[in-house]
Design an enzyme around this catalytic site. Structure first.
Site, PDB file in Angstrom:
ATOM      1  N   ASP A 175       0.762  -1.048  -0.043  1.00 20.16           N
ATOM      2  CA  ASP A 175      -0.163   0.076  -0.165  1.00 20.16           C
ATOM      3  C   ASP A 175       0.749   1.309   0.065  1.00 20.16           C
ATOM      4  O   ASP A 175       1.526   1.474   0.947  1.00 20.16           O
ATOM      5  CB  ASP A 175      -1.020   0.056   1.063  1.00 20.16           C
ATOM      6  CG  ASP A 175      -1.780   1.281   1.170  1.00 20.16           C
ATOM      7  OD1 ASP A 175      -2.711   1.433   0.470  1.00 20.16           O
ATOM      8  OD2 ASP A 175      -1.666   1.959   2.017  1.00 20.16           O
ATOM      9  N   GLU A 215      -1.332  -1.389  -5.864  1.00 25.91           N
ATOM     10  CA  GLU A 215      -2.314  -0.700  -6.484  1.00 25.91           C
ATOM     11  C   GLU A 215      -2.011   0.188  -7.593  1.00 25.91           C
ATOM     12  O   GLU A 215      -0.670   0.724  -7.759  1.00 25.91           O
ATOM     13  CB  GLU A 215      -3.059   0.477  -5.273  1.00 25.91           C
ATOM     14  CG  GLU A 215      -4.013  -0.386  -4.277  1.00 25.91           C
ATOM     15  CD  GLU A 215      -4.414   0.697  -3.334  1.00 25.91           C
ATOM     16  OE1 GLU A 215      -5.634   0.708  -3.558  1.00 25.91           O
ATOM     17  OE2 GLU A 215      -3.889   1.359  -2.787  1.00 25.91           O
ATOM     18  N   ASP A 226      -3.443   1.448   6.782  1.00 28.46           N
ATOM     19  CA  ASP A 226      -2.451   1.221   5.860  1.00 28.46           C
ATOM     20  C   ASP A 226      -2.220  -0.088   5.718  1.00 28.46           C
ATOM     21  O   ASP A 226      -1.900  -0.706   4.721  1.00 28.46           O
ATOM     22  CB  ASP A 226      -1.337   2.046   5.858  1.00 28.46           C
ATOM     23  CG  ASP A 226      -1.436   3.699   5.881  1.00 28.46           C
ATOM     24  OD1 ASP A 226      -2.225   3.943   4.946  1.00 28.46           O
ATOM     25  OD2 ASP A 226      -0.424   4.342   6.568  1.00 28.46           O
TER      26      ASP A 226
END
Length: 407
Positions: free
Chosen positions: A196, A280, A361
């Site tokens: 992340d 991501e 997170d």
């Protein structure tokens, strides 16, 4: 797989003049090619071919008094400049037809001697070589001193000499890597990880590891502001302004080099320790238009993900990009219940369904890893990375299996 290896060059004063002459000649040939094609377009005529341009702008131009100085540099440099113009037009037309991915590519523009980057390229036909003393011998330039930070893994096919805005010279070699040597360097592993990316921490891994954000630009802001202020007070066209501009460029280059080194070290560590990585696909361009723009640019997420991508391809790892609309920060990684959006100031939250307390997170990194596994299951790719390569005709993401969720 082709990679570039860049090394610092330290040319002598005479070699600097020869390089400046080569930069200028390559720039003139490129601009002449653009002008010839623009004139043909304005007259409604077909574009002249590369062979016609080579004959007219190089061979015949050397015999004229106006362009006789083109013979002072290697002909390969001029031919490669024409090839660059050809590629620029191909990319432009492919972008117009929608055949080129990414942002729209504009028409080739004229180059200027004031551009921040000047470059020339030598192929094998130029007969450049590396001497026994470790110098780079370039035609009509001489043997240039090179700072070898590492050894080349194979014989390079071409070399590009680059001068950046800070006045530094680099030699960029194109090398074909050996898959067998790459596999021996980084043997396979059974570890998987989700990442992340953020601003408070540059990266949080699914195993709970938090990697701090160096914030190279923020730490150098005071020095950069002072250098930029001194530049703004210098008279345009003066030598003092040129010195101040060089000072600003060197300060920015120092920040960029430190950020690039951080990205390289972290990406190599993640590739070495994990067989599969989930990350991501962030909308960096959109985030760069918000109030967090400076911090987003300082983090350099896109450059980091690009490094992960090519290193994964080189060393036989699997990289899965999760869609930017995946609710990784809203979903409980323990029970899978979506708990709704949360403002950025909420760093910890408790799941209303199972009561698990989550670090925002860390929870998102776990969900990234799980979503990457679901992508593998959906497309039917092999779930044991490294054993069977994914087929080219398969669609979807190729990654690793998800962790079992709590009931």
């Amino acid at each position: 797989m082709q990679l570039r290896y860049a090394f610092r060059l330290y040319p002598e004063p005479g070699q600097r003049l020869a390089l400046a002459r080569a930069f200028g000649c390559a720039r003139v040939v490129f601009n002449d090619a653009v002008r010839a094609r623009e004139d043909a377009r304005g007259a409604g005529e077909p574009f002249p071919t590369a062979g016609v341009l080579s004959q007219k702008l190089i061979t015949q131009a050397k015999q004229t008094p106006e362009r006789s100085w083109l013979g002072e540099v290697s002909a390969v440099v001029l031919q490669q400049s024409l090839r660059d113009a050809e590629v620029a037009y191909k990319n432009f037309f492919a972008s117009l037809r929608g055949e080129r991915k990414g942002a729209k590519t504009g028409a080739p523009r004229f180059k200027s001697r004031k551009d921040s980057r000047q470059s020339i390229r030598f192929t094998a036909n130029a007969r450049w070589s590396i001497t026994g003393s470790g110098r780079l011998n370039l035609p009509k330039i001489g043997a240039v001193k090179v700072k070898w930070s590492r050894t080349l893994p194979a014989r390079p096919s071409s070399v590009t000499v680059v001068k950046d805005a800070a006045g530094r010279y680099f030699a960029s070699f194109v090398v074909d890597t050996d898959p067998g040597a790459d596999a021996a360097r980084m043997p396979g592993t059974d570890q998987t990880v989700g990442i992340d990316l953020g601003l408070t921490h540059f990266a949080v891994l699914s195993d709970g590891t938090k990697i701090g954000s160096p914030r190279f630009l923020r730490r150098a802001e005071k020095k950069l502001k002072k250098a930029q202020r001194e530049l703004s007070r210098k008279q345009k066209g003066s030598k003092n302004r040129a010195k101040a501009r060089l000072k600003v460029a060197r300060a920015h280059a120092k920040v960029a080099d430190a950020r690039r080194e951080f990205h390289h070290q972290l990406s190599t560590q993640l590739i070495r320790d994990n067989q599969a990585i989930g990350v991501e696909d962030l909308a960096v361009q959109g985030l760069a238009r918000t109030r967090l723009a400076r911090s987003v640019h300082d983090a350099g997420w896109s450059a980091f993900v690009n490094m992960l991508e090519y290193k994964a391809a080189r060393y036989g790892r699997t990289l899965v990009k999760i869609g930017r609309f995946e609710p990784t920060s809203q979903t409980c990684s323990a029970c899978g219940i979506k708990d709704g959006p949360k403002p950025l100031n909420v760093r910890e939250w408790t799941c209303t369904a199972c009561g698990t307390v989550h670090d925002r997170d860390h929870n998102a990194a776990k969900n990234v890893k799980t979503a990457a596994g679901r992508a593998v299951t959906a497309c039917g790719a092999p779930v044991r990375p490294g054993l069977v390569p994914a087929q080219r005709e398969e669609t979807g993401s190729h990654g690793f299996p998800p962790e079992p969720c709590a009931a």
